[in-house]
Design an enzyme around this catalytic site. Sequence first.
Site, short mmCIF file in Angstrom:
data_model
loop_
_atom_site.label_atom_id
_atom_site.label_comp_id
_atom_site.label_asym_id
_atom_site.label_seq_id
_atom_site.Cartn_x
_atom_site.Cartn_y
_atom_site.Cartn_z
N GLY A 1 0.81 -1.23 0.00
CA GLY A 1 0.00 0.00 0.00
C GLY A 1 0.84 1.26 0.00
O GLY A 1 2.05 1.22 0.13
N LYS B 1 4.35 12.56 -2.23
CA LYS B 1 5.20 11.47 -1.75
C LYS B 1 6.08 12.01 -0.63
O LYS B 1 6.81 12.99 -0.83
CB LYS B 1 6.05 10.93 -2.90
CG LYS B 1 6.89 9.72 -2.49
CD LYS B 1 7.40 8.98 -3.71
CE LYS B 1 8.36 7.87 -3.33
NZ LYS B 1 8.84 7.16 -4.51
N ASP C 1 8.30 5.61 8.50
CA ASP C 1 7.83 6.92 8.93
C ASP C 1 6.96 7.68 7.92
O ASP C 1 6.41 8.74 8.24
CB ASP C 1 9.03 7.80 9.33
CG ASP C 1 10.06 7.92 8.21
OD1 ASP C 1 9.72 7.57 7.05
OD2 ASP C 1 11.18 8.36 8.49
N GLY C 2 6.85 7.16 6.70
CA GLY C 2 6.03 7.84 5.70
C GLY C 2 6.68 9.08 5.10
O GLY C 2 6.03 9.84 4.38
N ARG D 1 3.49 14.13 -7.26
CA ARG D 1 3.48 13.34 -8.49
C ARG D 1 2.11 13.46 -9.16
O ARG D 1 1.09 13.66 -8.48
CB ARG D 1 3.73 11.87 -8.19
CG ARG D 1 4.93 11.62 -7.32
CD ARG D 1 5.37 10.18 -7.39
NE ARG D 1 4.50 9.25 -6.69
CZ ARG D 1 4.85 7.99 -6.45
NH1 ARG D 1 6.00 7.50 -6.90
NH2 ARG D 1 4.03 7.17 -5.79
N ARG E 1 -1.55 -0.01 -9.63
CA ARG E 1 -0.44 -0.92 -9.91
C ARG E 1 -0.94 -2.35 -10.05
O ARG E 1 -2.08 -2.64 -9.65
CB ARG E 1 0.55 -0.87 -8.73
CG ARG E 1 1.06 0.53 -8.43
CD ARG E 1 1.08 0.79 -6.92
NE ARG E 1 1.31 2.23 -6.67
CZ ARG E 1 2.51 2.78 -6.56
NH1 ARG E 1 3.59 2.03 -6.60
NH2 ARG E 1 2.64 4.08 -6.38
N ASP F 1 4.38 -4.24 -7.17
CA ASP F 1 3.75 -3.04 -6.61
C ASP F 1 4.32 -1.78 -7.23
O ASP F 1 3.82 -0.69 -6.98
CB ASP F 1 3.93 -3.00 -5.08
CG ASP F 1 5.38 -3.15 -4.66
OD1 ASP F 1 6.01 -4.16 -5.03
OD2 ASP F 1 5.91 -2.25 -3.99
N ASP G 1 7.45 5.07 -9.40
CA ASP G 1 8.26 4.83 -8.20
C ASP G 1 9.76 4.86 -8.50
O ASP G 1 10.43 3.83 -8.57
CB ASP G 1 7.87 3.51 -7.52
CG ASP G 1 6.63 3.69 -6.65
OD1 ASP G 1 5.97 4.74 -6.76
OD2 ASP G 1 6.32 2.77 -5.88
P1 AMP Z 1 9.24 0.79 -2.56
O1 AMP Z 1 10.25 -0.30 -2.50
O2 AMP Z 1 9.79 2.17 -2.34
O3 AMP Z 1 8.36 0.70 -3.76
O4 AMP Z 1 8.30 0.59 -1.29
C1 AMP Z 1 7.67 -0.62 -0.96
C2 AMP Z 1 6.61 -0.38 0.08
O5 AMP Z 1 7.20 0.23 1.25
C3 AMP Z 1 5.51 0.56 -0.36
O6 AMP Z 1 4.32 0.11 0.21
C4 AMP Z 1 5.94 1.89 0.22
O7 AMP Z 1 4.86 2.76 0.41
C5 AMP Z 1 6.57 1.47 1.54
N1 AMP Z 1 7.57 2.43 2.03
C6 AMP Z 1 8.81 2.67 1.53
N2 AMP Z 1 9.42 3.63 2.24
C7 AMP Z 1 8.58 4.02 3.20
C8 AMP Z 1 8.62 4.99 4.26
N3 AMP Z 1 9.68 5.76 4.48
N4 AMP Z 1 7.55 5.10 5.06
C9 AMP Z 1 6.46 4.34 4.86
N5 AMP Z 1 6.35 3.41 3.91
C10 AMP Z 1 7.39 3.25 3.09
MG MG Z 2 6.81 1.41 -4.55
#
Ligand code: AMP
Ligand code: MG
Length: 529
Positions: free
Chosen positions: A104, A127, A139-140, A197, A204, A274, A284
């Site tokens: 998600g 983002k 931490d988002g 974005r 996805r 994803d 991404d």
């Molecule tokens: P990614 O590999 O960046 O595509 O991320 C994979 C998953 O991890 C996705 O669900 C992202 O939203 C989540 N994610 C990556 N970095 C963070 C972050 N700093 N805080 C919260 N969720 C994250």
């Molecule tokens: Mg991603």
Amino acid sequence: MVALSELRFDNRFTASLPGENSGGTDPRQVMEACYSRVSPTAVSRPRLVACSPEVSELLGLRPEDTTGADFVDVFSGNRLLKGMDSHAACYGGHQFGNWAGQLGDGRAIALGEVIDVNGDHQMIQLKGAGPTPYSRSADGLAVLRSSIREFLCSEAMHHLRVPTTRALSLVTTGDLVVRDVLYDGNPAPEPGAVVCRVAPSFIRFGNFEIFASRGDEATLKKLADFVIRTQFPNIDDGSPDCYVSLLKEVGELTADMIVEWLRVGFVHGVMNTDNMSVLGLTIDYGPYGWLDDYNPNWTPNTTDAQHRRYRYGNQPAIAQWNLVQLANALYPLVGAVEPLQEALENYAQHFEAKWSQMMATKLGLTNLKDQRDRELAEQALAVLQTVETDMTLFWRELANVNFDSSVDEKERCAPLMNAVYRSDLMTSDQRASFVDFAEKWSARHRELGNNAIEVTAAMNAVNPKYVLRNYMAQLAIEKAEEGDSSMVTELLDVLRLPYEEQPQYERFYALRPDWARTKIGCSQLSCSS
Ligand code: AMP
Ligand code: MG
């Protein structure tokens, strides 16, 4: 053109699909819902670093509205506009070949769908705007370095004519975010940032997979019908084979995107399901990279260093593997394997046709139907690997090779030598392979009776002069981290016209500097962002 407060929203995604409104950001499994309503977290001192004039124009914003405090407030997540409906999407995914369950939008918060100047819907999404129910233990947030990379690359890809999500703005938050860049136990504070974005949809493969994995056919069907109705108007929704048609179309769009990646030397780095858009958009931007020297085995992602699953040359096969996962997810709606299999086979055929066409244009040819032209394409890729050779320079310089019969071998081949990293170390055999290729390429153009000026113009329209080399982004990042964001603006500018001669930016048309060969950020990137 309208003022910021007059942007018109029509939130089809949240209005048409089931969501949940429980509000909080506690990590949780979200069932039978395509999204969770959530608001961005306020930031302390937002400051605009860069804005894409093309994207703001697409959204219909007046230029004077993209510089003021209101703009920065909205696109840092400090204020929602009337008509916005902020939410995070629920999706799952296969990461590095394994089912990872619910993922998600963990650090992306969509604000709503703007009606753009063409009357089309554009989802706008922040983002790095704080936690959501999908943040798990993270931490988002996002740091400046990864946000600069996403902002610049989205726009560079668009101008290169590679299908991609876009980036409207890049804002620093004034807050610090702690990251362990090398995953070696040395966490350090970094400046936080938010990128806005923009894309018609951020759906996805994983949005489908999550419902299929839970046996939730009802929500799966709602999502598939919605995607067909809003994004694939040429598919007759409600027809018995509409979900097969969906897979077929997604496959073709995906193939088109991968062919463009191969054309310009882009390696995504994390082709998990994803991170695969059903619209065939590059999405991404994380530990992506650009080939400097042509090496099909190269991956920028340190997490992928061992198996190199997402290496440049493996991207077409991985896209197909990902499409198989999408096919599995759609299976409950189709109930038969064979038509889905046919749609998957169509991907391979479509890719092959598009790849051949792309390679032909790089060589200045119309197609590769003649076996000799096919061999010429193969020879080009072989020559690129005989010795460390820069991909961008090689293709761009090929247009400078004079195919007139009056030219001698050495002179003819000279432009290609500009693309070789250490031409002083070349063996005579290696030199001979370059000469042989230049001779064969020239002979073919003479035989076809081609006009040199026309060939050059056609090749320069597909072989970019300027791409976002890894070291260029890294230089812009290092300056910006010290408070000087001028190079971000400069790169946005040069990458706006990647196929044009830009004498003022000639310094960016050069071999990767030696210092960047092994430097972190230039040759290897971690997922830490
Ligand atoms: P990614 O590999 O960046 O595509 O991320 C994979 C998953 O991890 C996705 O669900 C992202 O939203 C989540 N994610 C990556 N970095 C963070 C972050 N700093 N805080 C919260 N969720 C994250
Ligand atoms: Mg991603």
